[in-house]
Design a protein around this motif. Structure first.
Motif, PDB file in Angstrom:
ATOM      1  N   GLU A 192       0.848  -1.189   0.000  1.00  0.00           N
ATOM      2  CA  GLU A 192       0.000   0.000   0.000  1.00  0.00           C
ATOM      3  C   GLU A 192       0.886   1.242   0.000  1.00  0.00           C
ATOM      4  O   GLU A 192       2.077   1.179   0.280  1.00  0.00           O
ATOM      5  CB  GLU A 192      -0.890   0.021   1.245  1.00  0.00           C
ATOM      6  CG  GLU A 192      -1.882  -1.120   1.327  1.00  0.00           C
ATOM      7  CD  GLU A 192      -3.030  -0.963   0.349  1.00  0.00           C
ATOM      8  OE1 GLU A 192      -3.469   0.187   0.129  1.00  0.00           O
ATOM      9  OE2 GLU A 192      -3.464  -1.990  -0.204  1.00  0.00           O
ATOM     10  N   THR A 193       0.300   2.371  -0.243  1.00  0.00           N
ATOM     11  CA  THR A 193       1.004   3.644  -0.166  1.00  0.00           C
ATOM     12  C   THR A 193       0.357   4.455   0.945  1.00  0.00           C
ATOM     13  O   THR A 193      -0.872   4.589   0.969  1.00  0.00           O
ATOM     14  CB  THR A 193       0.886   4.414  -1.496  1.00  0.00           C
ATOM     15  OG1 THR A 193       1.372   3.582  -2.545  1.00  0.00           O
ATOM     16  CG2 THR A 193       1.668   5.711  -1.448  1.00  0.00           C
TER      17      THR A 193
ATOM     18  N   ASP B 165       3.355  11.495   3.509  1.00  0.00           N
ATOM     19  CA  ASP B 165       4.752  11.171   3.788  1.00  0.00           C
ATOM     20  C   ASP B 165       5.077  11.565   5.233  1.00  0.00           C
ATOM     21  O   ASP B 165       5.155  12.753   5.563  1.00  0.00           O
ATOM     22  CB  ASP B 165       5.651  11.925   2.809  1.00  0.00           C
ATOM     23  CG  ASP B 165       7.130  11.640   2.995  1.00  0.00           C
ATOM     24  OD1 ASP B 165       7.497  10.872   3.909  1.00  0.00           O
ATOM     25  OD2 ASP B 165       7.928  12.193   2.210  1.00  0.00           O
TER      26      ASP B 165
END
Length: 156
Positions: A34-35, A39
């Protein structure tokens, strides 16, 4: 910049830190394949910048509070300490009056004739009057503090 403006900026920065903390912890781990939605490294850098700004503001606010005088109230720091203690005193007196009045149990009289009656160990009416006086003193002091916050320039 006025002290009151700096206080508002400090509050905004503290809220921003909490928001970033929540976003960092949400994105610190993610499922393989997954991403993450954000961030976490970039968020850490962002929170560090906000914290540096917050530290500068706090230092300047504290320096100003220790320097600015409010007549009989002493420095702004003295007035803030006095207000904090008045709030604590008000809380204690109010809690004592509530307990003496039987407010914590939800009733002040016995349920059955066979039960022993509860008797107040404190003068409830006097405690309520004292709490009212303390609340008025807190309000008056708070007005003087707020006035000073808008009149005082923030020190470097």
């Amino acid at each position: 910049m006025k002290l009151a403006e700096a206080l508002a900026e400090r509050a905004d920065a503290a809220r921003r830190v909490e928001q970033l903390r929540a976003r960092i912890t949400t994105n610190a781990r993610y499922q393989e394949g997954e991403t993450p939605s954000e961030d976490a490294h970039r968020l850490l850098v962002e929170v560090d910048d906000v914290l540096e700004t917050l530290e500068v503001l706090i230092r300047r606010i504290n320096r100003t509070n220790a320097t600015v005088t409010m007549g009989d109230d002493g420095t702004l720091t003295d007035a803030l300490a006095r207000r904090d203690v008045l709030r604590m005193r008000h809380s204690v007196v109010t809690a004592a009056a509530d307990a003496a009045a039987g407010s914590q149990r939800g009733h002040a009289v016995r349920q059955l004739r066979s039960e022993l009656a509860m008797v107040s160990a404190l003068p409830v009416a006097q405690l309520r009057e004292q709490a009212d006086r303390l609340a008025r003193e807190i309000r008056e002091l708070d007005v003087r503090i707020q006035r000073t916050n808008w009149e005082a320039d923030l020190l470097d």
